[in-house]
Motif scaffolding. Sequence first.
Motif, short mmCIF file in Angstrom:
data_model
loop_
_atom_site.label_atom_id
_atom_site.label_comp_id
_atom_site.label_asym_id
_atom_site.label_seq_id
_atom_site.Cartn_x
_atom_site.Cartn_y
_atom_site.Cartn_z
N SER A 1 37.16 63.00 109.02
CA SER A 1 38.85 63.93 109.47
C SER A 1 39.57 64.72 109.43
O SER A 1 40.24 65.66 110.53
CB SER A 1 40.06 63.00 108.25
N VAL A 2 38.47 65.92 108.36
CA VAL A 2 38.20 67.31 108.46
C VAL A 2 38.12 67.84 109.98
O VAL A 2 38.32 68.40 111.33
CB VAL A 2 37.98 67.83 107.75
N TYR A 3 36.55 67.11 110.49
CA TYR A 3 35.66 67.02 112.42
C TYR A 3 37.02 66.67 112.78
O TYR A 3 37.32 67.03 114.16
CB TYR A 3 34.25 65.91 111.76
N LEU A 4 37.62 66.07 112.86
CA LEU A 4 38.45 65.02 113.95
C LEU A 4 39.76 66.46 114.24
O LEU A 4 39.89 66.38 115.71
CB LEU A 4 39.30 64.20 113.89
N LEU A 5 40.22 66.92 113.41
CA LEU A 5 41.01 67.47 113.44
C LEU A 5 40.34 68.92 113.87
O LEU A 5 41.62 69.85 115.06
CB LEU A 5 41.52 68.45 111.74
#
Length: 433
Positions: A245-249
């Motif tokens: 999810s942090v990567y998606l951000l």
Amino acid sequence: MTAVIENEKNVPPGPPDKPDDGVFVTLRETPRAVKALLFGGFISRLAAFIQIYLVLFLTDRGFSATQAGLALGVYGAGAVVGSFAGGSLSDRLGARTVTLISMAGSAVLIVSILYAPTYALLLAAVFLVSTVGQFYRPAAQTMLTELTPRHRVVMITAMYRLGLNLGMTAAPLIGAALLSVSYNALFWGEAAAALIFGVTVMFALPKRAAHAAYVAKEQEAAADADPAPQGRSGYLAVFADWRYSVYLLAMLLTSIVYCQYTATLPLDISAAGISLWWYGAAVSLNGFIVITCELAMTKIVQKWPIRLTALLGLGLVSVGYAIYAISPLPIWFMIGTLVWTLSEIIGGPTTFAYPALAGPERLRGRYIGAMQSVFGLGTAIGPVIGTLVWFQVGRSVWLWAALVSAIATVAGLIGMRDPHKADESRPATASAT
């Protein structure tokens, strides 16, 4: 079918003993199905006329500029929805089936735009064309990953991106030639290209049943090390993987900043009293370097630690846009463009291949679909955000862009895990027997 299963059983989890992962060796040893997907990606972009000429088509048909702009926005929204849906369908139905649905469905829907009797139905057709037409993107990346050894996924992704870039470069010219005949020729031409891709997929890609048993064993063996909680399914499981999810951000923020060269940069160059020739030169420089140099660069960076690639691939975007803020002189616009173009050829293939390597087998399509959706969302809202900020703060917009990109770089470093180390931590699978 046995050949396909054996091919996947022989896929190594890490780098091979043979060191040559160059462009020509990789392409020569690539299965026919992967080559078909590379060809299909090129064809799909070569005939991507609707997004380019939709506004002109609608105004020519008597619709207002506002109505035409709304239709283009609807097209962008459909692309985001289509990537999400395509990821889910890939996991449920298989990449081959989803790609066939995408190409056959979009071919019919493309033509329907010509004959929509009302504006409301036309908007619906545009939305469905974009949505269904995007189904194949997560499906194609899923199949590329399934049929390619892991140590070559980044290189294959670079080849796929090259096909997309070449197609996007030629599409406006081919579209203009068809447009000189009629809008009917333009739309029917794109529909024909979709059918060509579909027929190619039908005969070249393996059926889902050919490797279903192998995939099932992989899923069962990897369950204990699955980064997505087993109590969740679908996209809930994807977003429950906090690192991803942090990567998606990071991808969302990067895409918002990256696309400023299409909206804010020409505004800034024009306001500085500089000829827009320099804008054209900067964009051409980017396209030329990406098309000619990305594969050669990928041969080098595919062996780097993934965090080093992420640091340069994401961080140089921040540096490039910060250079724009130095002075409104052509030399700084060109140098800044060169720097963020380096970020693209260094990090582009890795960051786009990463979703296929980051998640468990059962969610691969959704991991890919989530990334492609947030990147598309950033590309859609980025120009709006950038121009609004530019009108408020002027040339300081580049410092804000650099700051946002720096935040994205940190998020990328946090969110990306080494897929090879993740593989080593998993128990032995059926492929080792």
